[in-house]
Design a protein around this motif. Structure first.
Motif, PDB file in Angstrom:
ATOM      1  N   LYS A 198       0.837  -1.214   0.000  1.00  0.00           N
ATOM      2  CA  LYS A 198       0.000   0.000   0.000  1.00  0.00           C
ATOM      3  C   LYS A 198       0.865   1.254   0.000  1.00  0.00           C
ATOM      4  O   LYS A 198       0.582   2.219  -0.709  1.00  0.00           O
ATOM      5  CB  LYS A 198      -0.898   0.015   1.250  1.00  0.00           C
ATOM      6  N   ARG A 218      -9.766  -3.796  -3.849  1.00  0.00           N
ATOM      7  CA  ARG A 218     -10.814  -2.792  -3.733  1.00  0.00           C
ATOM      8  C   ARG A 218     -10.280  -1.468  -3.191  1.00  0.00           C
ATOM      9  O   ARG A 218     -10.662  -0.394  -3.636  1.00  0.00           O
ATOM     10  CB  ARG A 218     -11.879  -3.354  -2.785  1.00  0.00           C
ATOM     11  N   GLU A 219      -9.352  -1.561  -2.242  1.00  0.00           N
ATOM     12  CA  GLU A 219      -8.879  -0.372  -1.525  1.00  0.00           C
ATOM     13  C   GLU A 219      -7.721   0.334  -2.230  1.00  0.00           C
ATOM     14  O   GLU A 219      -7.642   1.561  -2.247  1.00  0.00           O
ATOM     15  CB  GLU A 219      -8.439  -0.800  -0.115  1.00  0.00           C
TER      16      GLU A 219
END
Length: 258
Positions: A198, A218-219
């Motif tokens: 991330k 999704r994130e």
């Protein structure tokens, strides 16, 4: 030449085995843009990993072309800007692509610092002291600065995978390819690896990620590709893929994994 922000262009790529009886990839075309975090999802055997491994020719396509920085890496020869025909050196292009596998592929007899510096020193000719300084900075970035002198056997699976990611970053790649990077990990270690990914995405790194982690797709992803039977059946932003899937195969897949 690359137009706009396109970094990789996959054009009508096929990968067949057994004289065409098995179609691992069946006419796949997709553009990967600079800064994309492209997440590839789909059932097992859908061609996800074959597509990813084709991007740096670990799998050689049966048909089609793959342009990286405007150069078709599936060709044996390329033409220089001066019009001269020269043999294509795939290793030069592979240096621009970091690859992280399911299994960490660390050298067991070398320390973490040695694992991280061997390629930059040997391949890029980086000065040893400079390479070690860079490696320590990257280890600090993933919270493992105290493990520089440890050996792989002394690390957990999650730690090894974080090392594998920063080892790839040592080569300053233009794109990072992840082939199910968390699938070999114990569940409690998955989060620490996804956290590093991330952060990498937030830094603007171009990433192509094959994963079963739908929360990550999704994130973090800005584009999601759904593959089945070697074909790209649907692509779009995460909110569309997960919130309003069109393809019946995708609808069925999501009903099983969400």
């Amino acid at each position: 030449m690359v137009t706009g922000d396109r970094l990789i262009q996959v054009q009508h790529v096929k990968k067949h085995y057994n004289h065409g009886a098995i179609k691992a990839l069946d006419d796949v075309s997709v553009d990967i843009n600079k800064g994309d975090v492209m997440v590839v999802i789909g059932p097992s055997g859908s061609g996800k990993s074959t597509l990813l491994r084709s991007l740096n020719l670990l799998e050689e396509p049966t048909e089609g072309s793959i342009l990286f920085d405007g150069v078709d890496i599936t060709q044996k020869y390329t033409v220089t800007p001066e019009g001269k025909k020269v043999k294509l050196d795939i290793n030069i292009h592979r240096q621009k692509m970091g690859m992280v596998f399911q299994h960490f592929n660390l050298f067991p007899h070398k320390t973490i610092l040695q694992n991280m510096t061997i390629a930059p020193i040997k391949v890029k000719g980086m000065d040893k002291a400079q390479a070690e300084e860079k490696a320590r900075a990257l280890l600090a970035r993933v919270g493992l600065e105290d493990r520089a002198d440890a050996y792989p056997i002394q690390l957990s699976g999650g730690q090894k995978q974080r090392i594998a990611i920063v080892r790839a970053l040592m080569m300053e790649p233009e794109v990072m390819l992840f082939d199910e990077p968390t699938s070999a990990l114990d569940p409690e270690m998955v989060g620490e690896v996804l956290e590093v990914m991330k952060e990498l995405a937030a830094s603007g790194m171009t990433m192509v990620v094959v994963t079963h982690e739908m929360g990550f797709a999704r994130e973090v992803g800005n584009r999601v590709l759904f593959m089945a039977d070697g074909r790209l059946l649907e692509e779009g932003p995460p909110q569309q893929i997960f919130g309003n899937p069109q393809n019946p195969r995708l609808q069925d897949f999501l009903s099983k994994v969400l």
